[in-house]
Write a protein that holds these residues in place. Structure first.
Motif, PDB file in Angstrom:
ATOM      1  N   THR A   1       7.371  -5.392  -3.538  1.00  0.00           N
ATOM      2  CA  THR A   1       7.523  -6.432  -2.525  1.00  0.00           C
ATOM      3  C   THR A   1       6.310  -6.367  -1.603  1.00  0.00           C
ATOM      4  O   THR A   1       5.612  -5.348  -1.546  1.00  0.00           O
ATOM      5  N   GLU A   2       6.089  -7.430  -0.885  1.00  0.00           N
ATOM      6  CA  GLU A   2       4.932  -7.466   0.017  1.00  0.00           C
ATOM      7  C   GLU A   2       4.993  -6.323   1.028  1.00  0.00           C
ATOM      8  O   GLU A   2       3.984  -5.695   1.335  1.00  0.00           O
ATOM      9  N   SER A   3       6.188  -6.023   1.524  1.00  0.00           N
ATOM     10  CA  SER A   3       6.313  -4.975   2.536  1.00  0.00           C
ATOM     11  C   SER A   3       6.127  -3.570   1.963  1.00  0.00           C
ATOM     12  O   SER A   3       5.777  -2.655   2.689  1.00  0.00           O
ATOM     13  N   SER A   4       6.352  -3.388   0.662  1.00  0.00           N
ATOM     14  CA  SER A   4       6.213  -2.055   0.078  1.00  0.00           C
ATOM     15  C   SER A   4       4.840  -1.822  -0.554  1.00  0.00           C
ATOM     16  O   SER A   4       4.525  -0.704  -0.954  1.00  0.00           O
ATOM     17  N   LEU A   5       4.026  -2.855  -0.631  1.00  0.00           N
ATOM     18  CA  LEU A   5       2.706  -2.717  -1.254  1.00  0.00           C
ATOM     19  C   LEU A   5       1.834  -1.661  -0.580  1.00  0.00           C
ATOM     20  O   LEU A   5       1.021  -1.021  -1.238  1.00  0.00           O
ATOM     21  N   SER A   6       2.011  -1.467   0.716  1.00  0.00           N
ATOM     22  CA  SER A   6       1.170  -0.490   1.422  1.00  0.00           C
ATOM     23  C   SER A   6       1.369   0.921   0.870  1.00  0.00           C
ATOM     24  O   SER A   6       0.490   1.768   1.020  1.00  0.00           O
ATOM     25  N   GLN A   7       2.499   1.181   0.190  1.00  0.00           N
ATOM     26  CA  GLN A   7       2.732   2.492  -0.419  1.00  0.00           C
ATOM     27  C   GLN A   7       1.725   2.784  -1.530  1.00  0.00           C
ATOM     28  O   GLN A   7       1.538   3.944  -1.915  1.00  0.00           O
ATOM     29  N   LEU A   8       1.091   1.742  -2.052  1.00  0.00           N
ATOM     30  CA  LEU A   8       0.130   1.922  -3.133  1.00  0.00           C
ATOM     31  C   LEU A   8      -1.245   2.364  -2.656  1.00  0.00           C
ATOM     32  O   LEU A   8      -2.047   2.843  -3.451  1.00  0.00           O
TER      33      LEU A   8
ATOM     34  N   LEU B   1      -8.779  -4.391  -7.720  1.00  0.00           N
ATOM     35  CA  LEU B   1      -9.314  -4.786  -6.416  1.00  0.00           C
ATOM     36  C   LEU B   1      -8.379  -5.777  -5.715  1.00  0.00           C
ATOM     37  O   LEU B   1      -8.171  -5.694  -4.506  1.00  0.00           O
ATOM     38  N   THR B   2      -7.799  -6.696  -6.482  1.00  0.00           N
ATOM     39  CA  THR B   2      -6.847  -7.646  -5.914  1.00  0.00           C
ATOM     40  C   THR B   2      -5.610  -6.923  -5.423  1.00  0.00           C
ATOM     41  O   THR B   2      -5.111  -7.189  -4.316  1.00  0.00           O
ATOM     42  N   LEU B   3      -5.117  -5.985  -6.233  1.00  0.00           N
ATOM     43  CA  LEU B   3      -3.949  -5.193  -5.828  1.00  0.00           C
ATOM     44  C   LEU B   3      -4.261  -4.389  -4.570  1.00  0.00           C
ATOM     45  O   LEU B   3      -3.456  -4.330  -3.636  1.00  0.00           O
ATOM     46  N   GLN B   4      -5.454  -3.805  -4.528  1.00  0.00           N
ATOM     47  CA  GLN B   4      -5.853  -3.052  -3.340  1.00  0.00           C
ATOM     48  C   GLN B   4      -5.912  -3.976  -2.116  1.00  0.00           C
ATOM     49  O   GLN B   4      -5.439  -3.617  -1.033  1.00  0.00           O
ATOM     50  N   GLY B   5      -6.464  -5.162  -2.287  1.00  0.00           N
ATOM     51  CA  GLY B   5      -6.534  -6.116  -1.182  1.00  0.00           C
ATOM     52  C   GLY B   5      -5.152  -6.484  -0.661  1.00  0.00           C
ATOM     53  O   GLY B   5      -4.916  -6.544   0.548  1.00  0.00           O
ATOM     54  N   LYS B   6      -4.220  -6.723  -1.569  1.00  0.00           N
ATOM     55  CA  LYS B   6      -2.853  -7.050  -1.157  1.00  0.00           C
ATOM     56  C   LYS B   6      -2.192  -5.875  -0.445  1.00  0.00           C
ATOM     57  O   LYS B   6      -1.482  -6.059   0.545  1.00  0.00           O
ATOM     58  N   ALA B   7      -2.435  -4.658  -0.942  1.00  0.00           N
ATOM     59  CA  ALA B   7      -1.868  -3.462  -0.304  1.00  0.00           C
ATOM     60  C   ALA B   7      -2.478  -3.254   1.080  1.00  0.00           C
ATOM     61  O   ALA B   7      -1.777  -2.892   2.026  1.00  0.00           O
ATOM     62  N   GLN B   8      -3.775  -3.481   1.198  1.00  0.00           N
ATOM     63  CA  GLN B   8      -4.434  -3.350   2.492  1.00  0.00           C
ATOM     64  C   GLN B   8      -3.907  -4.389   3.479  1.00  0.00           C
ATOM     65  O   GLN B   8      -3.691  -4.092   4.646  1.00  0.00           O
TER      66      GLN B   8
ATOM     67  N   ALA C   1     -10.586  -4.846   5.592  1.00  0.00           N
ATOM     68  CA  ALA C   1     -10.721  -4.166   4.296  1.00  0.00           C
ATOM     69  C   ALA C   1     -10.124  -5.020   3.182  1.00  0.00           C
ATOM     70  O   ALA C   1     -10.675  -5.103   2.076  1.00  0.00           O
ATOM     71  N   ALA C   2      -8.993  -5.665   3.471  1.00  0.00           N
ATOM     72  CA  ALA C   2      -8.348  -6.535   2.482  1.00  0.00           C
ATOM     73  C   ALA C   2      -9.263  -7.690   2.101  1.00  0.00           C
ATOM     74  O   ALA C   2      -9.426  -8.003   0.914  1.00  0.00           O
ATOM     75  N   ALA C   3      -9.873  -8.307   3.104  1.00  0.00           N
ATOM     76  CA  ALA C   3     -10.781  -9.422   2.826  1.00  0.00           C
ATOM     77  C   ALA C   3     -11.949  -8.963   1.963  1.00  0.00           C
ATOM     78  O   ALA C   3     -12.358  -9.662   1.028  1.00  0.00           O
ATOM     79  N   ASN C   4     -12.467  -7.778   2.226  1.00  0.00           N
ATOM     80  CA  ASN C   4     -13.566  -7.222   1.449  1.00  0.00           C
ATOM     81  C   ASN C   4     -13.144  -6.973   0.005  1.00  0.00           C
ATOM     82  O   ASN C   4     -13.856  -7.346  -0.935  1.00  0.00           O
ATOM     83  N   SER C   5     -11.981  -6.352  -0.191  1.00  0.00           N
ATOM     84  CA  SER C   5     -11.496  -6.066  -1.546  1.00  0.00           C
ATOM     85  C   SER C   5     -11.264  -7.355  -2.333  1.00  0.00           C
ATOM     86  O   SER C   5     -11.635  -7.454  -3.509  1.00  0.00           O
ATOM     87  N   LEU C   6     -10.650  -8.343  -1.687  1.00  0.00           N
ATOM     88  CA  LEU C   6     -10.364  -9.604  -2.369  1.00  0.00           C
ATOM     89  C   LEU C   6     -11.653 -10.353  -2.696  1.00  0.00           C
ATOM     90  O   LEU C   6     -11.760 -10.982  -3.764  1.00  0.00           O
ATOM     91  N   GLU C   7     -12.639 -10.265  -1.830  1.00  0.00           N
ATOM     92  CA  GLU C   7     -13.933 -10.895  -2.110  1.00  0.00           C
ATOM     93  C   GLU C   7     -14.621 -10.196  -3.290  1.00  0.00           C
ATOM     94  O   GLU C   7     -15.182 -10.865  -4.164  1.00  0.00           O
ATOM     95  N   GLN C   8     -14.573  -8.869  -3.321  1.00  0.00           N
ATOM     96  CA  GLN C   8     -15.158  -8.140  -4.456  1.00  0.00           C
ATOM     97  C   GLN C   8     -14.469  -8.530  -5.751  1.00  0.00           C
ATOM     98  O   GLN C   8     -15.125  -8.696  -6.782  1.00  0.00           O
ATOM     99  N   ALA C   9     -13.149  -8.673  -5.723  1.00  0.00           N
ATOM    100  CA  ALA C   9     -12.395  -9.066  -6.916  1.00  0.00           C
ATOM    101  C   ALA C   9     -12.814 -10.453  -7.372  1.00  0.00           C
ATOM    102  O   ALA C   9     -12.982 -10.705  -8.571  1.00  0.00           O
ATOM    103  N   ARG C  10     -13.001 -11.349  -6.437  1.00  0.00           N
ATOM    104  CA  ARG C  10     -13.390 -12.720  -6.759  1.00  0.00           C
ATOM    105  C   ARG C  10     -14.766 -12.772  -7.423  1.00  0.00           C
ATOM    106  O   ARG C  10     -15.021 -13.567  -8.319  1.00  0.00           O
ATOM    107  N   LEU C  11     -15.646 -11.865  -7.013  1.00  0.00           N
ATOM    108  CA  LEU C  11     -17.013 -11.840  -7.544  1.00  0.00           C
ATOM    109  C   LEU C  11     -17.124 -11.168  -8.910  1.00  0.00           C
ATOM    110  O   LEU C  11     -18.170 -11.271  -9.553  1.00  0.00           O
TER     111      LEU C  11
END
Length: 86
Positions: free
Chosen positions: A34-41, A60-67, A75-85
């Motif tokens: 769930t969105e609230s439990s993603l931070s456990q990752l 990287l997308t999973l990390q961005g969502k967890a962040q 940090a989330a924006a950075n991870s999601l941008e790296q994933a997009r690239l």
């Protein structure tokens, strides 16, 4: 399977340096979080070798969502941008 059990299994794979299995398990179970439990990752993702994480847009997308779930917006924006690239 409950998230604490999944976390324990993932940590066991990481402690054994079985990164392929840990990565596959992370991606296979990513939709179950769930969105609230993603931070456990985050502690698990941070234990993966950086080069593995950087090479995988899905991780990287999973990390961005967890962040994001942990309130680490920049940090989330950075991870999601790296994933997009990738």
């Amino acid at each position: 399977m409950e998230s604490p059990e999944i976390v324990r299994q993932l940590l066991t794979h990481l402690e054994a340096h079985d990164y392929n299995v840990a990565e596959e398990s992370l991606l296979e179970t990513s939709l179950a979080w769930t969105e609230s439990s993603l931070s456990q990752l985050l502690p698990i993702l941070r234990r993966l070798p950086p080069e593995r994480l950087a090479a995988s847009p899905r991780l990287l997308t999973l990390q961005g969502k967890a962040q994001m779930a942990a309130g680490e917006q920049e940090a989330a924006a950075n991870s999601l941008e790296q994933a997009r690239l990738r």
